[in-house]
Write a protein that holds these residues in place. Structure first.
Motif, PDB file in Angstrom:
ATOM      1  N   PHE A 121       0.813  -1.212   0.000  1.00 17.52           N
ATOM      2  CA  PHE A 121       0.000   0.000   0.000  1.00 17.52           C
ATOM      3  C   PHE A 121       0.853   1.271   0.000  1.00 17.52           C
ATOM      4  O   PHE A 121       0.329   2.368   0.186  1.00 17.52           O
ATOM      5  CB  PHE A 121      -0.951   0.002   1.198  1.00 17.52           C
ATOM      6  N   ARG A 122       2.176   1.105  -0.248  1.00 17.92           N
ATOM      7  CA  ARG A 122       3.055   2.276  -0.293  1.00 17.92           C
ATOM      8  C   ARG A 122       3.713   2.459  -1.654  1.00 17.92           C
ATOM      9  O   ARG A 122       4.427   3.442  -1.868  1.00 17.92           O
ATOM     10  CB  ARG A 122       4.163   2.149   0.769  1.00 17.92           C
ATOM     11  N   PRO A 156       3.527   0.413   7.272  1.00 16.88           N
ATOM     12  CA  PRO A 156       4.443   1.347   7.908  1.00 16.88           C
ATOM     13  C   PRO A 156       4.000   2.794   7.684  1.00 16.88           C
ATOM     14  O   PRO A 156       3.682   3.194   6.559  1.00 16.88           O
ATOM     15  CB  PRO A 156       5.778   1.080   7.211  1.00 16.88           C
ATOM     16  N   VAL A 157       3.971   3.549   8.761  1.00 15.47           N
ATOM     17  CA  VAL A 157       3.694   4.985   8.711  1.00 15.47           C
ATOM     18  C   VAL A 157       4.661   5.643   9.684  1.00 15.47           C
ATOM     19  O   VAL A 157       4.647   5.343  10.878  1.00 15.47           O
ATOM     20  CB  VAL A 157       2.241   5.316   9.122  1.00 15.47           C
ATOM     21  N   SER A 158       5.510   6.513   9.171  1.00 12.90           N
ATOM     22  CA  SER A 158       6.497   7.138  10.042  1.00 12.90           C
ATOM     23  C   SER A 158       6.977   8.438   9.418  1.00 12.90           C
ATOM     24  O   SER A 158       6.584   8.805   8.303  1.00 12.90           O
ATOM     25  CB  SER A 158       7.690   6.198  10.257  1.00 12.90           C
ATOM     26  N   ALA A 159       7.850   9.121  10.139  1.00 16.74           N
ATOM     27  CA  ALA A 159       8.431  10.356   9.621  1.00 16.74           C
ATOM     28  C   ALA A 159       9.174  10.128   8.318  1.00 16.74           C
ATOM     29  O   ALA A 159       9.340  11.055   7.516  1.00 16.74           O
ATOM     30  CB  ALA A 159       9.371  10.962  10.666  1.00 16.74           C
ATOM     31  N   ASP A 160       9.625   8.908   8.084  1.00 18.70           N
ATOM     32  CA  ASP A 160      10.378   8.598   6.870  1.00 18.70           C
ATOM     33  C   ASP A 160       9.607   7.718   5.898  1.00 18.70           C
ATOM     34  O   ASP A 160      10.097   7.422   4.823  1.00 18.70           O
ATOM     35  CB  ASP A 160      11.702   7.916   7.234  1.00 18.70           C
ATOM     36  N   GLU A 163       4.129   7.605   2.733  1.00 20.66           N
ATOM     37  CA  GLU A 163       3.334   7.337   1.527  1.00 20.66           C
ATOM     38  C   GLU A 163       1.836   7.240   1.805  1.00 20.66           C
ATOM     39  O   GLU A 163       1.024   7.582   0.944  1.00 20.66           O
ATOM     40  CB  GLU A 163       3.818   6.045   0.856  1.00 20.66           C
ATOM     41  N   ALA A 164       1.455   6.767   2.994  1.00 23.71           N
ATOM     42  CA  ALA A 164       0.027   6.603   3.294  1.00 23.71           C
ATOM     43  C   ALA A 164      -0.723   7.916   3.142  1.00 23.71           C
ATOM     44  O   ALA A 164      -1.867   7.933   2.671  1.00 23.71           O
ATOM     45  CB  ALA A 164      -0.155   6.046   4.709  1.00 23.71           C
TER      46      ALA A 164
END
Length: 286
Positions: A121-122, A156-160, A163-164
């Motif tokens: 999903f990224r 994955p969802v983070s400062a880096d 994409e989400a």
């Protein structure tokens, strides 16, 4: 075993588990019994066969001492299986897997199911691991009707890994939108994994940038600031984080007393992180 004590009761907990990556003993037993064949295991490590998913769920329930989990995630199916079996073969396997999940729902073994992913999903539609949420939801409706149980995506969802909320890769009613927008429209909850980048972000440029970012600089440490970014991302239900020590548990629980960033503040922080990264600051090796 999931232990409950004091004021903790089962209905206060959201319990999830994953299935897909095989354990050799369980897979070998099912093949020997004729419940599935060796061709149902991709790369000698992953299966979406209904017999394996059902047995894996039963094993998880037994180990936790529970009769029901709230979410069963199919673990990295797009990343592992789709490049090997091709798009049509993958969707056929996913259909059979969803049917197994719906049967488990009817038996009271799970409440909802979803996909736990890393890339799918990224990445853009041209990528061999790409999954379109709209297509997955249509498949779930074909299998389970409009009241189907597919309701969650983990990624994955983070400062880096923005994409989400930043990459318009998802098709939705003839348009291209971000995953956050697609999930909101399709009533799918998002769980953010890897908010600390497997601890790499604690030592990288993102942590340094956030230390001087007004919207989060008041938080006590880098982990709290990074978690605040992940949990504040639009559309994210919660950010998942592991703990090894009591002090980390207490620190992360304290963050729950802070409100999430309003969208305007989150967008300002995200823009600052993107600008810093654009200047060549490497936050995290993927």
């Amino acid at each position: 075993t999931v232990k409950q004590g004091g004021d903790i009761t089962r209905d206060m907990l959201l319990v999830s588990t994953k299935a897909g990556f095989t354990t050799p003993d369980l897979a070998a037993r099912l093949v020997k019994e004729g419940a599935m064949s060796g061709t149902d295991i991709v790369g000698q490590m992953h299966s979406l066969h209904p017999a394996y998913l059902t047995a894996s769920l039963d094993l998880s329930l037994d180990r936790m001492g529970l009769t029901t989990v709230d979410i069963l995630y199919l673990h990295n199916p797009g990343e592992v299986q789709q490049p090997v079996v091709g798009r049509p073969g993958f969707m056929a396997r996913l259909r059979a897997a969803f049917a197994a999940c719906e049967r488990a729902r009817s038996a009271g073994k799970l409440v909802h199911y979803g996909l736990a992913t890393w890339d799918s999903f990224r990445v853009p539609p041209s990528h061999p691991s790409f999954i379109a949420l709209e297509e997955v939801m249509a498949l779930a409706a074909e299998v389970g009707g409009q009241a189907h149980g597919f309701r969650w995506v983990q990624l994955p969802v983070s400062a880096d890994m923005p994409e989400a909320w930043s990459a318009p890769y998802q098709p939705l009613a003839g348009r291209n939108v971000t995953l956050v927008a697609a999930a909101r429209a399709l009533h799918v909850g998002l769980m953010a994994s890897g908010p600390l980048g497997q601890a790499q972000l604690l030592r990288g440029g993102a942590a340094a940038t956030l230390e001087h970012t007004p919207e989060v600089s008041g938080l006590s440490d880098s982990a709290s600031r990074l978690l605040q970014i992940a949990r504040s991302a639009p559309g994210v239900t919660t950010a998942l984080v592991g703990h090894k020590t009591r002090v980390h548990v207490e620190s992360n629980v304290r963050l729950a007393h802070y409100p999430r960033l309003p969208d305007a503040q989150f967008n300002a922080v995200a823009a600052g992180l993107a600008a810093e990264k654009g200047r060549g600051q490497a936050f995290h090796r993927r």
